[in-house]
Design a protein around this motif. Sequence first.
Motif, PDB file in Angstrom:
ATOM      1  N   PRO A 148       0.802  -1.222   0.000  1.00 17.51           N
ATOM      2  CA  PRO A 148       0.000   0.000   0.000  1.00 17.51           C
ATOM      3  C   PRO A 148       0.838   1.278   0.000  1.00 17.51           C
ATOM      4  CG  PRO A 148      -0.921  -1.595   1.537  1.00 17.51           C
ATOM      5  CD  PRO A 148       0.411  -2.133   1.107  1.00 17.51           C
ATOM      6  N   GLN A 149       1.959   1.286   0.754  1.00 18.53           N
ATOM      7  CA  GLN A 149       2.780   2.486   0.791  1.00 18.53           C
ATOM      8  C   GLN A 149       3.545   2.678  -0.516  1.00 18.53           C
ATOM      9  OE1 GLN A 149       2.735   4.812   3.312  1.00 18.53           O
ATOM     10  NE2 GLN A 149       3.792   5.975   1.721  1.00 18.53           N
ATOM     11  N   LEU A 150       4.014   1.592  -1.120  1.00 20.41           N
ATOM     12  CA  LEU A 150       4.656   1.695  -2.427  1.00 20.41           C
ATOM     13  C   LEU A 150       3.704   2.295  -3.455  1.00 20.41           C
ATOM     14  CD1 LEU A 150       6.574  -1.702  -2.603  1.00 20.41           C
ATOM     15  CD2 LEU A 150       7.635   0.552  -2.767  1.00 20.41           C
ATOM     16  N   LEU A 151       2.452   1.851  -3.439  1.00 19.70           N
ATOM     17  CA  LEU A 151       1.454   2.381  -4.363  1.00 19.70           C
ATOM     18  C   LEU A 151       1.129   3.833  -4.057  1.00 19.70           C
ATOM     19  CD1 LEU A 151      -0.962  -0.686  -4.575  1.00 19.70           C
ATOM     20  CD2 LEU A 151       0.675   0.091  -6.292  1.00 19.70           C
ATOM     21  N   ALA A 152       1.085   4.183  -2.763  1.00 14.09           N
ATOM     22  CA  ALA A 152       0.819   5.574  -2.391  1.00 14.09           C
ATOM     23  C   ALA A 152       1.936   6.484  -2.877  1.00 14.09           C
ATOM     24  CB  ALA A 152       0.658   5.696  -0.878  1.00 14.09           C
ATOM     25  N   ASN A 153       3.180   6.043  -2.733  1.00 11.37           N
ATOM     26  CA  ASN A 153       4.309   6.837  -3.232  1.00 11.37           C
ATOM     27  C   ASN A 153       4.220   7.008  -4.746  1.00 11.37           C
ATOM     28  OD1 ASN A 153       5.286   6.917  -0.621  1.00 11.37           O
ATOM     29  ND2 ASN A 153       6.854   5.361  -0.949  1.00 11.37           N
ATOM     30  N   ALA A 154       3.861   5.929  -5.442  1.00 14.20           N
ATOM     31  CA  ALA A 154       3.748   6.002  -6.895  1.00 14.20           C
ATOM     32  C   ALA A 154       2.601   6.923  -7.304  1.00 14.20           C
ATOM     33  CB  ALA A 154       3.540   4.605  -7.469  1.00 14.20           C
ATOM     34  N   ARG A 155       1.502   6.862  -6.570  1.00  7.24           N
ATOM     35  CA  ARG A 155       0.352   7.716  -6.885  1.00  7.24           C
ATOM     36  C   ARG A 155       0.691   9.185  -6.662  1.00  7.24           C
ATOM     37  NH1 ARG A 155      -2.818   5.413  -3.674  1.00  7.24           N
ATOM     38  NH2 ARG A 155      -3.688   3.939  -5.159  1.00  7.24           N
ATOM     39  N   ASN A 156       1.406   9.480  -5.578  1.00 13.44           N
ATOM     40  CA  ASN A 156       1.793  10.857  -5.278  1.00 13.44           C
ATOM     41  C   ASN A 156       3.029  11.298  -6.051  1.00 13.44           C
ATOM     42  OD1 ASN A 156      -0.247  11.330  -3.340  1.00 13.44           O
ATOM     43  ND2 ASN A 156       0.953  10.326  -1.757  1.00 13.44           N
ATOM     44  N   ARG A 157       3.729  10.301  -6.647  1.00 19.72           N
ATOM     45  CA  ARG A 157       5.017  10.553  -7.298  1.00 19.72           C
ATOM     46  C   ARG A 157       5.959  11.281  -6.333  1.00 19.72           C
ATOM     47  NH1 ARG A 157       5.319   9.197 -12.251  1.00 19.72           N
ATOM     48  NH2 ARG A 157       7.231  10.409 -12.572  1.00 19.72           N
ATOM     49  N   SER A 158       5.978  10.798  -5.113  1.00 20.62           N
ATOM     50  CA  SER A 158       6.771  11.414  -4.049  1.00 20.62           C
ATOM     51  C   SER A 158       6.867  10.437  -2.884  1.00 20.62           C
ATOM     52  CB  SER A 158       6.122  12.718  -3.588  1.00 20.62           C
ATOM     53  OG  SER A 158       6.754  13.209  -2.424  1.00 20.62           O
ATOM     54  N   THR A 159       7.913  10.606  -2.077  1.00 19.44           N
ATOM     55  CA  THR A 159       8.024   9.851  -0.832  1.00 19.44           C
ATOM     56  C   THR A 159       7.877  10.777   0.365  1.00 19.44           C
ATOM     57  OG1 THR A 159      10.445  10.067  -0.853  1.00 19.44           O
ATOM     58  CG2 THR A 159       9.504   8.081  -1.844  1.00 19.44           C
ATOM     59  N   GLU A 160       7.265  11.945   0.145  1.00 20.06           N
ATOM     60  CA  GLU A 160       7.038  12.892   1.237  1.00 20.06           C
ATOM     61  C   GLU A 160       6.232  12.229   2.349  1.00 20.06           C
ATOM     62  OE1 GLU A 160       8.321  15.740   1.450  1.00 20.06           O
ATOM     63  OE2 GLU A 160       8.918  16.278  -0.579  1.00 20.06           O
ATOM     64  N   GLY A 161       6.653  12.423   3.569  1.00 20.67           N
ATOM     65  CA  GLY A 161       5.947  11.874   4.715  1.00 20.67           C
ATOM     66  C   GLY A 161       6.388  10.470   5.092  1.00 20.67           C
ATOM     67  N   TRP A 162       7.106   9.806   4.195  1.00 24.33           N
ATOM     68  CA  TRP A 162       7.586   8.436   4.445  1.00 24.33           C
ATOM     69  C   TRP A 162       9.069   8.515   4.772  1.00 24.33           C
ATOM     70  CZ3 TRP A 162       5.979   3.800   5.607  1.00 24.33           C
ATOM     71  CH2 TRP A 162       6.746   2.682   5.324  1.00 24.33           C
ATOM     72  N   SER A 163       9.447   8.123   5.977  1.00 24.50           N
ATOM     73  CA  SER A 163      10.827   8.281   6.431  1.00 24.50           C
ATOM     74  C   SER A 163      11.753   7.266   5.774  1.00 24.50           C
ATOM     75  CB  SER A 163      10.900   8.139   7.953  1.00 24.50           C
ATOM     76  OG  SER A 163      12.244   8.165   8.386  1.00 24.50           O
ATOM     77  N   ILE A 164      12.767   7.756   5.079  1.00 25.67           N
ATOM     78  CA  ILE A 164      13.730   6.866   4.445  1.00 25.67           C
ATOM     79  C   ILE A 164      14.669   6.244   5.465  1.00 25.67           C
ATOM     80  CG2 ILE A 164      15.485   8.626   4.016  1.00 25.67           C
ATOM     81  CD1 ILE A 164      14.480   5.662   1.718  1.00 25.67           C
ATOM     82  N   TRP A 165      14.810   6.880   6.628  1.00 25.95           N
ATOM     83  CA  TRP A 165      15.722   6.350   7.641  1.00 25.95           C
ATOM     84  C   TRP A 165      15.264   4.992   8.162  1.00 25.95           C
ATOM     85  CZ3 TRP A 165      20.510   7.629   8.344  1.00 25.95           C
ATOM     86  CH2 TRP A 165      20.942   8.909   7.974  1.00 25.95           C
ATOM     87  N   GLN A 166      13.964   4.794   8.275  1.00 21.44           N
ATOM     88  CA  GLN A 166      13.487   3.490   8.722  1.00 21.44           C
ATOM     89  C   GLN A 166      13.843   2.409   7.707  1.00 21.44           C
ATOM     90  OE1 GLN A 166       9.179   3.088   8.866  1.00 21.44           O
ATOM     91  NE2 GLN A 166       8.929   4.536   7.178  1.00 21.44           N
ATOM     92  N   ILE A 167      13.899   2.780   6.437  1.00 22.58           N
ATOM     93  CA  ILE A 167      14.236   1.828   5.385  1.00 22.58           C
ATOM     94  C   ILE A 167      15.721   1.481   5.427  1.00 22.58           C
ATOM     95  CG2 ILE A 167      14.292   1.458   2.901  1.00 22.58           C
ATOM     96  CD1 ILE A 167      11.503   1.449   4.218  1.00 22.58           C
TER      97      ILE A 167
END
Length: 290
Positions: free
Chosen positions: A187-206
Amino acid sequence: MAVHGFLPLVSAVFGWIYFTLWSLSFYPQALLNFRRRSTTGTTVDFPFLNVLGFSSYFASNLALYYSRAVRRQYAARNDGLTPTVQLNDVVFAFHGLLLSVITASQYLLGTSLWRFPPRHQPGTRPSRFATGLTVGALLGVLGVYLIVLRSAAGRPPIDPATDWCDIDVVYALGYVKLAVTLSKYAPQLLANARNRSTEGWSIWQILLDLVGGVLSIAQLGIDSYLQRDWSGITSNPAKFGLGQISIFFDLLFMLQHYVLYRKKSVDGRVGGGGDETERLLPPGQERRLD
């Protein structure tokens, strides 16, 4: 001989390092949500499913580490070997469950408990997919438990090597964790693709999760090598599969963040992070001008 004397130390060090990294990986998203006072750009499904996954993972690790009956049954099925679950696995699972509950509360109770502005608190209800997976997982574990009860009822002592017994419930819980890990990122991968952004999703956790996953698999391999039997991997599918699946999805998120949707911020730096809360809408909603 020297190598075999050194490898247990390496295994223990790897275990506590990945425990630390994976434990730290739960904090960036919760802290980012709190700092932004918003969960915009992220989905409730990820933390919601994390609660289910880590509840199952904690229960299975707890049984494999502490239950004498489960450990005897494990040995009966694996040539007398003991489970490769260690104390750091149990502590990590409990910590992950606790932090998952806290993060999920930011979505489900963001306005009432965390005082997030209502307009910045989208998607407060899990999707049908997340709800269906949760119900299905609970019914599956319950079904295995009922089979174990029926197998033990009115019979002579069961043979753990061939009969249904408690360890099958433990394995069922482990597979729930695997199913959740396999599904929760989508769901989060799809949300990022839909928004064309990773805003709000912390890359540090990844990033923390990625390194932790590599060390987790390395520790499991070392432990199995020391036992001269790879059933430590095949008989612990939750831990082995968890590491592989996490690494795969971590790489996909890094691809989104650093390649597909990277951008320049106001100060000219390149990255996928930021606080453009107003620009992001919850998945499934059309964009509109305020």
